[in-house]
Design an enzyme around this catalytic site. Structure first.
Site, PDB file in Angstrom:
ATOM      1  N   ARG A  36      44.636  38.019  35.748  1.00 43.33           N
ATOM      2  CA  ARG A  36      43.880  37.499  34.605  1.00 43.33           C
ATOM      3  C   ARG A  36      42.374  37.624  34.863  1.00 43.33           C
ATOM      4  NH1 ARG A  36      44.138  31.613  31.596  1.00 43.33           N
ATOM      5  NH2 ARG A  36      42.613  32.190  30.040  1.00 43.33           N
ATOM      6  N   HIS A  41      37.232  39.800  33.533  1.00 45.79           N
ATOM      7  CA  HIS A  41      35.893  39.851  34.110  1.00 45.79           C
ATOM      8  C   HIS A  41      35.494  41.135  34.824  1.00 45.79           C
ATOM      9  CE1 HIS A  41      35.369  35.674  33.081  1.00 45.79           C
ATOM     10  NE2 HIS A  41      36.499  35.379  33.693  1.00 45.79           N
ATOM     11  N   LYS A  69      36.022  33.671  21.926  1.00 45.76           N
ATOM     12  CA  LYS A  69      35.616  33.070  23.189  1.00 45.76           C
ATOM     13  C   LYS A  69      34.093  33.027  23.189  1.00 45.76           C
ATOM     14  CE  LYS A  69      36.151  33.309  28.188  1.00 45.76           C
ATOM     15  NZ  LYS A  69      36.698  34.034  29.337  1.00 45.76           N
ATOM     16  N   ASN A  72      31.531  35.123  27.987  1.00 49.08           N
ATOM     17  CA  ASN A  72      32.288  35.805  29.030  1.00 49.08           C
ATOM     18  C   ASN A  72      31.362  36.739  29.791  1.00 49.08           C
ATOM     19  OD1 ASN A  72      35.091  36.313  30.125  1.00 49.08           O
ATOM     20  ND2 ASN A  72      34.420  38.408  29.722  1.00 49.08           N
ATOM     21  N   THR A  73      31.643  36.894  31.076  1.00 52.50           N
ATOM     22  CA  THR A  73      30.871  37.790  31.930  1.00 52.50           C
ATOM     23  C   THR A  73      31.767  38.910  32.441  1.00 52.50           C
ATOM     24  OG1 THR A  73      29.423  35.995  32.624  1.00 52.50           O
ATOM     25  CG2 THR A  73      29.502  37.940  34.046  1.00 52.50           C
ATOM     26  N   HIS A 145      39.056  32.897  39.525  1.00 56.92           N
ATOM     27  CA  HIS A 145      38.345  32.208  38.449  1.00 56.92           C
ATOM     28  C   HIS A 145      36.843  32.530  38.542  1.00 56.92           C
ATOM     29  CE1 HIS A 145      37.148  29.077  35.640  1.00 56.92           C
ATOM     30  NE2 HIS A 145      36.311  28.615  36.544  1.00 56.92           N
ATOM     31  N   PHE A 146      36.248  32.808  37.369  1.00 60.25           N
ATOM     32  CA  PHE A 146      34.799  33.001  37.302  1.00 60.25           C
ATOM     33  C   PHE A 146      34.183  31.627  37.030  1.00 60.25           C
ATOM     34  CE2 PHE A 146      30.706  34.007  35.600  1.00 60.25           C
ATOM     35  CZ  PHE A 146      30.321  35.156  36.267  1.00 60.25           C
TER      36      PHE A 146
END
Length: 148
Positions: A36, A41, A69, A72-73, A145-146
């Site tokens: 994910r 990302h 969303k 987001n990066t 996770h970012f």
């Protein structure tokens, strides 16, 4: 019988070597979170994006299906460079856990402009090289996770 023992010994040696090099996949739960993270990302084929890049990538990566969303990066680095961030010193994540790590990477930040509706969301892009914080889990540690 001797040939079978040699083959099994060689197979065990190869498996231990892969394990030692960190090439063995993480556990199922971590693998799902890792996949994910990659989907949301990681885009190594680009050096930086504009508004059209964000609009297209957010849609392609399925982050506009039900709602837009907000932010987001996308990281524009090879996955091995991103994974190497997991080997830096642990720092505290926004949620208080101590499994975050920081590094400097090339990114495109995509911010929802606020007036569009899913699935046709519209984004403002900002490309830069900046410090990011990612959460990592597993052995070998992989990004899951970012954080920021």
């Amino acid at each position: 019988m001797m040939a079978l023992q040699k083959a099994l010994s060689l197979l065990l040696l190869v498996l231990l070597t892969l394990l030692g090099l960190g090439l063995v996949q993480p556990s199922y739960g971590q693998n799902r979170m890792y996949q994910r993270f990659l989907q949301q990302h990681v885009d190594p084929g680009v050096t930086g994006g504009d508004d059209n890049y964000c609009n297209l990538m957010m849609q392609r990566r399925r982050m506009t299906r039900f709602h837009c969303k907000q932010f987001n990066t996308f990281i524009h680095e090879d996955i091995w460079n991103i994974r190497s961030i997991c080997s830096t010193t642990n720092i505290q994540c926004k949620n208080g856990k101590m499994n975050c790590h920081e590094g400097v990477v090339s990114v495109t930040d995509c911010r929802d402009i606020g007036s569009s509706r899913a699935p046709n969301c519209r984004y403002r892009a900002r490309a830069s090289t900046r410090r990011v914080v990612i959460a990592c889990e597993g052995n070998p540690a992989v990004p899951v996770h970012f954080d920021r």
